[in-house]
Design an enzyme around this catalytic site. Structure first.
Site, short mmCIF file in Angstrom:
data_model
loop_
_atom_site.label_atom_id
_atom_site.label_comp_id
_atom_site.label_asym_id
_atom_site.label_seq_id
_atom_site.Cartn_x
_atom_site.Cartn_y
_atom_site.Cartn_z
N HIS A 1 0.88 -1.15 0.00
CA HIS A 1 0.00 0.00 0.00
C HIS A 1 0.93 1.21 0.00
CE1 HIS A 1 -2.20 -3.13 2.31
NE2 HIS A 1 -3.27 -2.62 1.75
N ASP B 1 2.50 1.80 3.29
CA ASP B 1 3.44 0.79 3.81
C ASP B 1 4.86 1.23 3.47
OD1 ASP B 1 1.24 -0.86 4.45
OD2 ASP B 1 1.33 -1.84 2.50
N MET C 1 2.74 -5.77 -7.87
CA MET C 1 1.43 -5.20 -7.54
C MET C 1 1.58 -4.06 -6.56
SD MET C 1 -1.01 -5.25 -4.86
CE MET C 1 -1.21 -6.78 -3.95
N GLU D 1 -10.79 -6.63 -4.85
CA GLU D 1 -10.76 -7.62 -3.77
C GLU D 1 -11.97 -7.48 -2.87
OE1 GLU D 1 -7.19 -7.77 -1.51
OE2 GLU D 1 -8.07 -8.96 0.09
N LYS E 1 -14.56 -8.55 0.35
CA LYS E 1 -14.57 -9.02 1.74
C LYS E 1 -15.96 -8.72 2.29
CE LYS E 1 -12.02 -8.74 6.13
NZ LYS E 1 -10.89 -8.06 6.84
N GLU F 1 -9.53 -13.49 -2.13
CA GLU F 1 -8.70 -13.90 -0.98
C GLU F 1 -9.34 -15.08 -0.27
OE1 GLU F 1 -6.89 -11.06 1.88
OE2 GLU F 1 -7.79 -12.32 3.43
N HIS G 1 -11.35 -14.24 2.90
CA HIS G 1 -12.56 -13.41 2.73
C HIS G 1 -13.75 -14.22 2.21
CE1 HIS G 1 -9.79 -9.65 2.38
NE2 HIS G 1 -9.65 -10.30 3.52
N ASP H 1 -5.01 -13.51 -3.42
CA ASP H 1 -4.48 -13.37 -2.05
C ASP H 1 -4.58 -14.72 -1.35
OD1 ASP H 1 -5.31 -10.00 -0.85
OD2 ASP H 1 -3.85 -10.77 -2.32
N ASP I 1 -11.25 -12.10 10.22
CA ASP I 1 -10.29 -12.31 9.13
C ASP I 1 -8.94 -12.72 9.73
OD1 ASP I 1 -8.97 -10.12 6.51
OD2 ASP I 1 -9.02 -12.29 6.73
N ASP J 1 -6.29 -14.43 8.27
CA ASP J 1 -5.08 -14.27 7.44
C ASP J 1 -3.96 -15.20 7.88
OD1 ASP J 1 -5.50 -10.65 7.09
OD2 ASP J 1 -6.39 -12.32 5.99
N ASP K 1 -1.22 -12.88 1.27
CA ASP K 1 -1.70 -11.77 2.09
C ASP K 1 -2.04 -12.36 3.46
OD1 ASP K 1 -4.49 -9.42 2.02
OD2 ASP K 1 -2.65 -9.54 3.21
C1 DIG Z 1 -6.71 -7.08 2.89
O1 DIG Z 1 -7.04 -8.40 2.62
C2 DIG Z 1 -6.31 -6.38 1.63
C3 DIG Z 1 -5.31 -5.31 1.92
O2 DIG Z 1 -4.32 -5.89 2.68
C4 DIG Z 1 -4.78 -4.99 0.57
O3 DIG Z 1 -5.42 -3.85 0.10
C5 DIG Z 1 -5.13 -6.15 -0.30
C6 DIG Z 1 -3.94 -6.54 -1.09
O4 DIG Z 1 -3.85 -7.88 -1.33
N1 DIG Z 1 -5.65 -7.17 0.63
MN MN Z 2 -6.15 -9.43 0.89
MN MN Z 3 -7.74 -10.86 4.87
#
Ligand code: DIG
Ligand code: MN
Ligand code: MN
Length: 389
Positions: A56, A59, A90, A183, A185, A219, A222, A247, A257, A259, A289
């Protein structure tokens, strides 16, 4: 020789700076690990055999960094990329941390916030493109509500569409050649997030001015949070030619979430996912991710990152075994009943075909006598995953 499961650049494993750099903060606890600088994260990814890092905007460059701080960070980051042969496939924008986004970014009720989100994203696209990014992810973490009295969902969709149309034009105007990956969620950090699943986005993309520039970034965690089969979600994205990024992580259903490290929870789904990515010839990054457990120190974080890549390679080998397993393939051949003549009747409508199909007699009882043997097929599949086939 036994496989080493050692990652190489050709595996295209990537990590977000925010993953290995996650300091272990959570809603109920302060950071447990010292912060890592972007160039330190690049070094870790390179030394572990990773292909790339993603970020990001903030970041890499803190939102209030001075010009000299920005220059210094970028100099160290670029040197680390060169030193360790790590690329930046990316980039994305943080449209969720700063309080200004407390009620959304592109879908905020405040036109000033929507405009600022566009400005911030254009600047972040400039940064990502300057470092070689070819995919740009949009995760609308704050695009949603707790109070549905506050917004008409149709307005949110319109504002999001306007933003993406504007930014597609910006990318073209700048000659960046970016592909956008959306993406989904279902919730967290908002009570409900717009475009909750990858399926929502696949429908939405076709309403954009430049649908050819826009795909999805599904993802694991998600879709699992939404109670869906991630393997199916990725299958639909691939079939639509819209899997622009992915992701990878893991998740227990019915929880926040998590992760988790890839493949640490949903063995079967992750097996079929890796098999699908490899069988389909998906050429994009395998992006993790995910982040280490809050219990971990820096060595634990490195074990987490190495584990993500090692597990992917283990499942890739299991998929090759499954594809080569004669008993499994014979079972599949026996289960499937193809009939070219019937299939030609059911594809490419004509009045003659409809008449012939309506006149066709089907013996339901005889058809039901066809054995499906799914218990045997699933047992053999599990035995491949368990490592005894
Ligand atoms: C969260 O799952 C999102 C953020 O971390 C980011 O914007 C995106 C990138 O893979 N995943
Ligand atoms: Mn993600
Ligand atoms: Mn996530």
């Amino acid at each position: 020789m036994a496989a080493s499961y050692q990652p190489s650049k050709s595996d295209k494993f990537t990590f977000g700076l925010w993953t290995i750099g996650n300091p272990g903060r959570d809603p109920f606890g302060e950071p447990v690990r010292p912060p890592l600088k972007p160039h330190e994260i690049v070094k870790i990814v390179g030394e572990l055999g990773g292909y790339g890092v993603n970020f990001h905007d903030n970041d890499l460059i803190p939102i209030d960094a001075s010009a000299s701080e920005r220059d210094s960070i970028l100099r160290d980051f670029k040197k680390a990329l060169d030193d360790h042969g790590v690329c930046v496939p990316m980039a994305t924008t943080n449209l969720f941390s700063d309080p200004i986004f407390r009620d959304g970014a592109f879908t905020s009720n405040d036109a000033r916030v929507r405009a600022y989100a566009l400005q911030k994203t254009m600047n972040a696209m400039d940064l990502g493109a300057s470092l070689g990014a070819k995919t740009y992810v949009f995760w609308g973490g704050r695009e949603g509500t707790e109070v549905d009295a506050s917004k008409d969902p149709r307005d949110g969709i319109k504002h999001f569409r306007d933003a993406l149309n504007f930014l597609c034009e910006y990318s073209n105007d700048q000659g960046y050649g970016l592909r956008f990956a959306l993406e989904a969620k279902p919730n967290e950090p908002r009570g409900d997030i717009y475009f909750a699943t990858t399926g929502n986005y696949l429908g939405f993309i076709e309403t954009l001015d430049h649908p050819e520039m826009v795909g999805v970034n599904p993802e694991v965690a998600h879709e699992t949070m939404a109670g869906l089969n991630f393997f199916h979600a990725v299958g639909q994205a691939l079939e639509a030619g819209k899997l622009f990024h992915i992701d990878l992580n893991d998740q227990r259903p019915g929880r926040y979430d998590q992760d988790f490290r890839f493949g640490s929870e949903s063995f079967k789904i992750c097996f079929f996912l890796v098999k699908l990515l490899e069988d389909s010839g998906y050429e994009g990054p395998r992006h993790f991710d995910a982040h280490a457990y809050r219990t971990e120190d820096l060595e634990g974080v490195k074990a987490f990152a190495a584990g993500c890549m090692r597990t992917y390679l283990i499942l890739k080998e299991k998929a090759e075994r499954w594809n080569a397993d004669k008993e499994i393939q014979d079972l599949l051949a026996a289960i499937k009943r193809e009939d070219p003549e019937l299939e030609s009747l059911c594809r490419g409508y004509s009045a003659e075909k409809a008449k012939a199909l309506k006149a066709r007699a089907f013996d339901r009882k005889e058809i039901c006598r066809h054995p499906l043997q799914y218990e045997r097929l699933d047992q053999l599949t599990c035995e491949v995953i368990y490592g005894v086939r």
